[in-house]
Enzyme design. Structure first.
Site, PDB file in Angstrom:
ATOM      1  N   ARG A   1       0.802  -1.216  -0.013  1.00  0.00           N
ATOM      2  CA  ARG A   1       0.029   0.003   0.011  1.00  0.00           C
ATOM      3  C   ARG A   1       0.666   1.091   0.015  1.00  0.00           C
ATOM      4  O   ARG A   1       0.616   2.368   0.641  1.00  0.00           O
ATOM      5  CB  ARG A   1      -1.067  -0.152   1.115  1.00  0.00           C
ATOM      6  N   CYS A   2       2.129   1.124  -0.417  1.00  0.00           N
ATOM      7  CA  CYS A   2       2.964   2.189  -0.614  1.00  0.00           C
ATOM      8  C   CYS A   2       2.694   3.023  -2.008  1.00  0.00           C
ATOM      9  O   CYS A   2       2.600   2.299  -2.984  1.00  0.00           O
ATOM     10  CB  CYS A   2       4.496   1.403  -0.455  1.00  0.00           C
TER      11      CYS A   2
END
Length: 183
Positions: A34-35
């Site tokens: 989720r970067c």
């Protein structure tokens, strides 16, 4: 000392000696799903597909230390990487990569090749640098620790760390360095 002196737990739970990769050019990457840099999974997979037959391997090490960007279970991480990015290079169990709880391989890697700074012109750096400066200034207080997700270490066929690439280096920009080690 080399990466061959270490082992890690694969994402399926088995112990994996890094000595199993002797004779290969290895790229070790700490990852997070989720970067803002998660798109790098696709380019990492492209590199892996392009060079896997030439003794090149990528080892992905998920980490949740940077702004809670990898909160999923190991099983969810593996499924997400495969479904969303087509990742079929080896993944390892989620682990810490910085601080006292860092896995020994990341302590070794980060002390072998120091932080050389972020590419301030990278599009995601415009978000990352203010975030780190405001929320995590302690990340920048030393020259060795892992600063963010998708820090990459290029290892030669003898297990020696050759180069460190920060998250602001896109995988495709490492291709010439990889090719040099493969020849």
């Amino acid at each position: 000392m080399s990466i061959y002196d270490f082992s890690a737990t694969s994402i399926n739970g088995s112990d994996k000696p890094l000595a199993d990769y002797k004779g290969k050019v290895v790229l070790i990457v700490n990852t997070a799903g989720r970067c803002g840099f998660s798109y790098q999974y696709e380019d990492l997979q492209r590199l892996y597909n392009r060079y896997r037959e030439k003794d090149f391997i990528i080892l992905g090490f998920p980490c949740n230390q940077f702004d809670n960007q990898e909160p999923d279970s190991n099983e969810q991480i593996q499924t997400s990487c495969l479904l969303n990015y087509g990742v079929d290079f080896p993944l390892f169990k989620k682990m810490d990569v910085r601080g006292e709880s860092a896995h020994p391989i990341f302590k070794y890697l980060s002390t072998t090749k120091p932080f050389e700074g972020f590419n301030k012109f990278h599009p995601v750096a415009k978000i990352l640098l203010p975030l780190i400066t405001e929320k995590h200034p302690e990340y920048l207080t030393d020259d060795y620790s892992i600063k963010w997700n998708f820090t990459k270490f290029l290892i030669d066929k003898n297990g020696q760390v050759i180069k460190r690439f920060e998250c602001t280096t896109d995988p495709i920009d490492m291709e010439q360095d990889i090719e040099r080690l493969l020849t």
